[in-house]
Design an enzyme around this catalytic site. Structure first.
Site, mmCIF file in Angstrom:
data_model
loop_
_atom_site.group_PDB
_atom_site.id
_atom_site.type_symbol
_atom_site.label_atom_id
_atom_site.label_comp_id
_atom_site.label_asym_id
_atom_site.label_seq_id
_atom_site.Cartn_x
_atom_site.Cartn_y
_atom_site.Cartn_z
ATOM 1 N N TYR A 47 4.164 -10.223 61.447
ATOM 2 C CA TYR A 47 4.071 -9.292 62.568
ATOM 3 C C TYR A 47 5.222 -8.287 62.519
ATOM 4 O O TYR A 47 5.022 -7.072 62.632
ATOM 5 C CB TYR A 47 4.098 -10.061 63.887
ATOM 6 C CG TYR A 47 4.253 -9.175 65.106
ATOM 7 C CD1 TYR A 47 3.235 -8.312 65.486
ATOM 8 C CD2 TYR A 47 5.417 -9.213 65.871
ATOM 9 C CE1 TYR A 47 3.371 -7.499 66.602
ATOM 10 C CE2 TYR A 47 5.559 -8.398 66.980
ATOM 11 C CZ TYR A 47 4.539 -7.546 67.348
ATOM 12 O OH TYR A 47 4.681 -6.739 68.438
ATOM 13 N N SER A 63 8.689 -3.061 67.815
ATOM 14 C CA SER A 63 9.033 -4.347 68.417
ATOM 15 C C SER A 63 10.464 -4.740 68.070
ATOM 16 O O SER A 63 10.985 -4.387 67.003
ATOM 17 C CB SER A 63 8.072 -5.423 67.904
ATOM 18 O OG SER A 63 8.519 -6.714 68.253
#
Length: 331
Positions: A161, A136
């Site tokens: 995350y 990501s």
């Protein structure tokens, strides 16, 4: 630049197949004549009916097989890898969302770290030819230097995350080094498009504007995002499956940014949605949220050099396609 096409004689495991990117990638591989094994735990992070709608599309292909299972179930994975003689793995299954990681941290550790470790172990013991996995843009944290390059240091994440995604990259490097498993990491930048995730801002903005409800605009709209249309993401992955340098490097490890290479101001993105919907948004302005970053901006030099591809779908075009889909899907 001579590139190899995807080999449709191989068997592909797509984890997160009922997810946004997973469904689109599976469909593309199926259209190319590949055999696809889909795996997803169908969790309730967002509306599971949307996930089943994606699976309905894939179920129309004879060469698609779906398994409802969780990556943390190592026994199930062992049976799956043994039964299907899998060649290529694209691991897209993960617990997504920056803000949700503040509320449910355990879920991220289980899905994104324990689950990914299990995938690495399967690849190690089943002679997988290539593992591609979703990382990501969030790994760049609050980096000030732009555009974000895969050569940049990414050791200061600002969300759990992001930390789990960076952990996945480190784990993949370790397995590539120790066991010569070709691994290609994919740092996605704000992916949007039809059948997208309802927790993403563009989705909730579109729905709220259509319904005449207010939208929350964080940091007073003073943020930039490298919005990347789903078709560009899929084109990048399809090119990298047979052509990533990870297949020949020592250790066989590589990371790519897949982004539009053109950050858009949040307010301009909202204007694109307003234009597509034909209605002005009711805006509520709020401060920056914990875990958010001011800007994302992908350096895609390696993607261009290695596979001759650069995402380039304009937001007006991409948002138009999304709004058309959403209007139809609601009916």
């Amino acid at each position: 630049m001579l590139l190899k096409p995807v080999d449709n004689t191989k068997t592909y495991l797509i984890t997160g197949a009922a997810g946004f990117i997973g469904m689109h990638l599976s469909q593309k591989l199926l259209e190319l004549g590949c055999r696809v094994i889909g795996l997803d735990n169908i969790n309730d992070y967002y509306d599971i009916n949307l996930k089943y709608s994606r699976l309905d599309i894939l179920s129309k292909y004879d060469s698609f097989v779906f398994h409802k299972a969780d990556l943390v179930d190592k026994v199930y994975l062992e049976k799956l890898f043994t039964e299907y003689n899998i060649d290529i793995v694209v691991n897209l299954a993960a617990q997504a969302g920056v803000r949700y990681s503040l509320e449910n941290p355990d879920t991220y550790i289980q899905s994104n770290i324990v689950g990914f470790l299990n995938i690495l172990e399967m690849c190690r013991h089943h002679q997988i030819k290539h593992l591609l996995y979703a990382s990501s843009s969030s790994v760049y944290g609050a980096n000030k230097k732009v555009p974000f390059s895969t050569e940049d240091m990414v050791d200061q994440p600002v969300s759990l995350y992001a930390a789990t995604k960076k952990s996945s990259e480190l784990m993949a490097h370790t397995y590539s080094h120790l066991f010569a498993i070709p691994t290609t990491g994919l740092r996605f930048f704000t992916v949007y498009g039809p059948y997208g995730r309802p927790d993403m801002a563009y989705f909730s903005f579109t729905k709220a504007i259509m319904e005449g409800k207010p939208i929350k605009v964080f940091n007073n709209g003073n943020m930039f995002r490298d919005f990347t249309y789903i078709d560009d993401i899929i084109d990048g992955i399809i090119r990298l499956i047979p052509n990533s340098p990870a297949l020949i490097k020592v250790p066989p490890y590589k990371i790519y940014n897949i982004g539009n290479n053109k950050p858009e101001k949040l307010m301009d993105f909202i204007e694109a949605i307003e234009s597509a919907v034909g209605k002005e948004a009711i805006k509520e302005y709020h401060p920056m949220q914990p875990g958010d970053v001011y800007q994302t901006y992908a350096d895609v030099t390696d993607l261009i050099n290695d596979v001759g591809f650069k995402p380039d779908t304009p937001i007006q075009e991409g948002i138009g396609r999304f709004v058309d889909w959403w209007s139809s899907y609601q009916k």
